[in-house]
Scaffold this motif. Structure first.
Motif, PDB file in Angstrom:
ATOM      1  N   SER A 190      14.404   2.240  25.239  1.00 52.26           N
ATOM      2  CA  SER A 190      14.693   0.812  25.165  1.00 52.26           C
ATOM      3  C   SER A 190      13.518   0.158  24.294  1.00 52.26           C
ATOM      4  O   SER A 190      13.642  -0.906  23.717  1.00 52.26           O
ATOM      5  N   ASN A 191      12.735   1.069  24.092  1.00 56.02           N
ATOM      6  CA  ASN A 191      11.529   0.472  23.421  1.00 56.02           C
ATOM      7  C   ASN A 191      12.034   0.164  21.933  1.00 56.02           C
ATOM      8  O   ASN A 191      11.538  -0.749  21.130  1.00 56.02           O
TER       9      ASN A 191
ATOM     10  N   ARG B 130      14.025  -3.264  21.353  1.00 53.35           N
ATOM     11  CA  ARG B 130      13.134  -4.532  21.684  1.00 53.35           C
ATOM     12  C   ARG B 130      12.191  -4.954  20.370  1.00 53.35           C
ATOM     13  O   ARG B 130      11.868  -6.169  20.467  1.00 53.35           O
ATOM     14  N   GLN B 131      11.931  -4.006  19.570  1.00 53.42           N
ATOM     15  CA  GLN B 131      11.398  -4.214  18.486  1.00 53.42           C
ATOM     16  C   GLN B 131      12.342  -4.528  17.142  1.00 53.42           C
ATOM     17  O   GLN B 131      11.663  -4.559  16.043  1.00 53.42           O
TER      18      GLN B 131
ATOM     19  N   GLU C 109       2.048  -9.947  22.094  1.00 55.65           N
ATOM     20  CA  GLU C 109       3.329 -10.071  22.783  1.00 55.65           C
ATOM     21  C   GLU C 109       2.929  -9.846  24.605  1.00 55.65           C
ATOM     22  O   GLU C 109       3.581 -11.014  24.960  1.00 55.65           O
TER      23      GLU C 109
END
Lengths: 229, 229
Positions: free
Chosen positions: A102-103, A106-107, A22
């Motif tokens: 936030s991680n 994101r996924q 990514e």
DNA sequence: ATATCCATGTGAATAACATCACAATAACTT
DNA sequence: AAGTTATTGTGATGTTATTCACATGGATAT
């Protein structure tokens, strides 16, 4: 090529490759060799090729891997082509931080429910829009919201109790942030994230650094010898 | 008995044994066999004996292990006879939750410094009494407070930058909560706690549960077949 | 078309790790 | 004091994971 069993460590690495890919993709790089990716991820290049070989052939000989394509494939392998619904149990400091983090989003991980036992917290609406529900509603809400994974962020003493409730509903994945050994029936999958285990490993290695490295102390940067050896 | 290399996994297990032993100790139990402890920790009993054998002989044949004694020995092995000073970098949701979290203190890990880049946060005094300092003061404060381990809780993009600063001071241990691969010179020890890697592993196993378990579907509790197979 | 390149994919070799199985031995019993 | 019991500590064995090394085959250039 048929493999009987895929090492758990290989899955962990695929996840790390995803991150690297990514990053590379965001830099608009199109192709990468296993050698370069290995260097970036700090693993052996044959390891990468073998990890991928468990699932198919994704590279082009003499060229490497097309980043976007490989990224898509690994995500498919990991099961990230769908969104995963998470419920969090225990809205203390950690629980609140996790839900705001936030991680996950994101996924493709999405918190859809939150639970606590504290009457003061129950009913509160979180910034993300979801309400804190009482633990008693666990079953109802998890079925309703189609929760896939339960994230446990309770104190250690309460974790097993929560798990016993979870095993009554079809939520087969548990991510345990409490520092306690959980016992679940067959068919459930539990992963631990235990901060202090990691710190203990650091403490161990740091304690033993002195002796294990003495033989090549001269390789160390000067400030290590100055302060610590 | 002399061993050349001790598996990293053995250290992780020692850490988990500690938890179990503390639990048992709090129940006022005095002695435990490797068999019983193994059952509790969900490992093989020979594994426990071998893990301990790397470091010495701590049991009594025919009896087992004296819990308090073993606990003391394992803590000594891990380096937990001293207190470890932690600095945290990045006081977002996660950083704040970590510093407030009780599990660290329980095991002798003590936050002594906190850093951020946000001018609004700098200078604020946390409930634990420590002030948030600017990242520029990292070196000065870490030396002053004798920091052993840096805990990184910054966004992924900032983590490497922080690490580069850390490697200029004699803080050799890094616990990285950001989902990014960190590169450090030799002599530094980095451990990752990456939530999404763990979630990815869960996602993988959950995605593949259906097919891998089909052969023994009849062993599953009825509600699994009912809802999910 | 053919040759040359170059990185993949993989069988074989190696290394690391876990488990078995039992001899060694401390405590308890008679 | 000798025998019995129980559990450790560990050599031997089995298993799993990683790395090596190279044959394979797609892409590019001549």
């Amino acid at each position: 090529m048929k493999y009987s069993r895929i090492p758990a460590a290989a899955i962990t690495r695929l996840s790390r490759y995803t991150r690297a890919l990514e990053e590379l993709d965001s830099q608009n790089i199109k192709v990468i060799s296993s050698e370069k990716l290995a260097e970036y991820c700090d693993v052996n290049s044959a390891q990468i090729r073998k990890d991928l070989a468990y699932f198919g052939e994704f590279g082009v000989r003499g060229v490497g891997y097309f980043i976007k394509e490989l990224l898509f494939e690994i995500k498919r392998i990991l099961g990230l082509h769908k969104e995963w619904n998470l419920a969090i149990i225990g809205m203390g400091n950690l629980g609140c931080a996790l839900i705001a983090h936030s991680n996950f989003a994101r996924q493709g991980y999405r918190f859809v429910a939150a639970f606590d036992v504290d009457p003061d917290k129950i009913g509160r609406i979180l910034p993300t829009g979801i309400a804190i529900s009482p633990l008693g509603d666990l079953k109802k809400i998890c079925l309703e919201k189609e929760v896939d994974i339960a994230v446990i962020a309770t104190p250690a003493g309460k974790a097993q109790e929560v798990v016993d409730r979870i095993t009554e509903i079809p939520v087969r994945g548990i991510l345990n942030f409490s520092p306690s050994q959980l016992h679940v029936p067959e068919g459930f999958i539990v992963h631990h994230i235990d901060f202090t285990v990691k710190l203990d490993r650091l403490a161990y290695r740091l304690s033993h650094l002195r002796t294990t490295n003495r033989s090549r102390a001269s390789d160390n940067p000067p400030w290590i010898s100055k302060h610590l050896l």
